[in-house]
Design an enzyme around this catalytic site. Structure first.
Site, PDB file in Angstrom:
ATOM      1  NE  ARG A   1      -3.697   0.228   2.325  1.00 41.34           N
ATOM      2  CZ  ARG A   1      -3.670   1.112   3.328  1.00 41.34           C
ATOM      3  NH1 ARG A   1      -2.921   0.909   4.381  1.00 41.34           N
ATOM      4  NH2 ARG A   1      -4.391   2.213   3.266  1.00 41.34           N
TER       5      ARG A   1
ATOM      6  CE  LYS B   1       1.528  -4.942   6.451  1.00 42.30           C
ATOM      7  NZ  LYS B   1       1.187  -3.695   5.799  1.00 42.30           N
TER       8      LYS B   1
ATOM      9  NE  ARG C   1       3.147   4.087  11.645  1.00 42.42           N
ATOM     10  CZ  ARG C   1       2.795   3.291  10.632  1.00 42.42           C
ATOM     11  NH1 ARG C   1       1.682   2.610  10.677  1.00 42.42           N
ATOM     12  NH2 ARG C   1       3.554   3.174   9.579  1.00 42.42           N
TER      13      ARG C   1
END
Ligand code: BTN
Length: 335
Positions: free
Chosen positions: A132, A197, A332
């Site tokens: 992304r 992640k 975030r």
């Protein structure tokens, strides 16, 4: 249900030494040459190719060649055999490539050539994997999973609302069925494990924004990320090998993910995201946390309060609950 033909295209040549070396054991040059019906010089050339792919080939004068680490290659017959009958029915074509620029790019090219929906592209390596916000998706050879599926929607872009969140739920459920510990989801489309992640989803759309359109749904999953490749990742990351006590083979993981994704896609236009909202909220990595959302030069601070039925993030601000839609938004946790 329309009967579909499953076709396969695998770019590993028959004479490839890789399947023979994948066990991590030593094999003499002569043994490899005999097994493949090629010369020792041809074997040496192939070994050099493997090194170019990033694989470490060890040579011993007395014992021959071996890979420094055994690898498990994706296997088309096994995938086909293990897919649930419903998934096979929904699959039109499966490309299992050794190396592509990007599986999303490959599927987009196939769509331009008139290929139908229900096609899936999986690669051992991506040389220009897309993430992304224009980021690169680190995609070393035979280490992780990189897959893209194409699906058609008659309701244009509106029909895709919440799709990336729904895909996150489907992938997480598929992995957990294989024994992977609980996966959380970070809006809009990150697969997470304990703040790191594990995977990402990239959906690209072509066609009529208000009518019939095709979505390419790309999923990248870190399975066993080599340290040499991980140096290029610019955020906290993890992989399945680090978090799963008994890591299943990538073929099994892929089948589990496809068995969730294909039925999801075939039902999504009628059911939408609403029916998966609760499942997404149960995995929300940022629920109740103070967050900052950035979009271009703008940013908003608030508390993440889950998502609405369209998949918009609900941000609690001093002006009340504000829905934040997709696009180039980053999330975030506030410090
Ligand atoms: C993200 O940035 O989180 C999205 C990453 C998506 C990566 C996958 S890997 C398979 C598919 N092909 C690509 O080029 N990108 C997606």
């Amino acid at each position: 249900m329309i009967a579909r033909t499953i076709s396969w295209n695998h770019s590993v040549p028959k004479t490839d030494v890789l399947p023979l070396l994948s066990d991590g054991d030593f094999h003499s040059g002569q043994e490899l040459a005999d097994a493949l019906g090629i010369s020792c010089t041809a074997v040496s050339k192939q070994l050099k190719k493997l090194q170019k792919l990033g694989l470490q080939v060890e040579a011993s004068e007395s014992r021959g060649y071996r890979l420094a680490t055994a690898i498990e290659l994706l296997d088309r017959e096994q995938i086909l055999r293990q897919l649930a009958p419903d998934s096979r029915e929904l699959l039109s074509h499966l490309w299992l490539e050794n190396v592509v620029d990007s599986t999303n790019a490959e599927v987009l090219r196939q769509l331009q050539q008139g290929r139908s929906v229900g096609l899936v592209c999986v690669a051992e390596q991506q040389t220009a994997g897309r993430g992304r916000r224009g980021r690169n998706w680190v995609s070393p050879f035979a280490s992780n999973l990189y897959l893209s599926l194409a699906w058609e929607f008659s309701g244009g872009a509106a029909a895709l609302e919440g799709l990336s969140l729904a895909v996150g739920v489907a992938v997480a459920e598929g992995l957990e069925r294989c024994g992977v510990p609980e996966i959380s989801l970070k809006w809009p489309n990150d697969l997470m494990h304990e703040r790191a992640k594990l995977g990402g989803i990239l959906i690209e759309m072509v066609g009529d924004v208000a009518g019939t359109c095709q979505a390419v749904i790309g999923v990248g999953l870190n399975v066993r990320m080599p340290d040499s490749a991980a140096v290029a990742i610019d955020q906290a990351w993890t992989d399945l090998a680090r978090i799963t006590p008994e890591l299943p083979h990538r073929n099994q993981l892929l089948v589990a993910v496809l068995d969730q994704l294909l039925p999801l896609l075939s039902n999504f236009e009628t059911r939408g995201f609403a029916s998966l909202r609760e499942a997404w909220m149960a995995r929300d990595a940022n629920a109740g946390q103070a967050v900052v959302i950035r979009s271009g030069n703008n940013q908003w601070a608030g508390v993440a309060r889950g998502v609405d039925e369209q998949g918009a993030l609900l941000l609690e601000t001093e002006n009340g609950l504000q829905p934040v839609y997709g696009g180039e938004v980053s999330l975030r946790a506030s410090t």
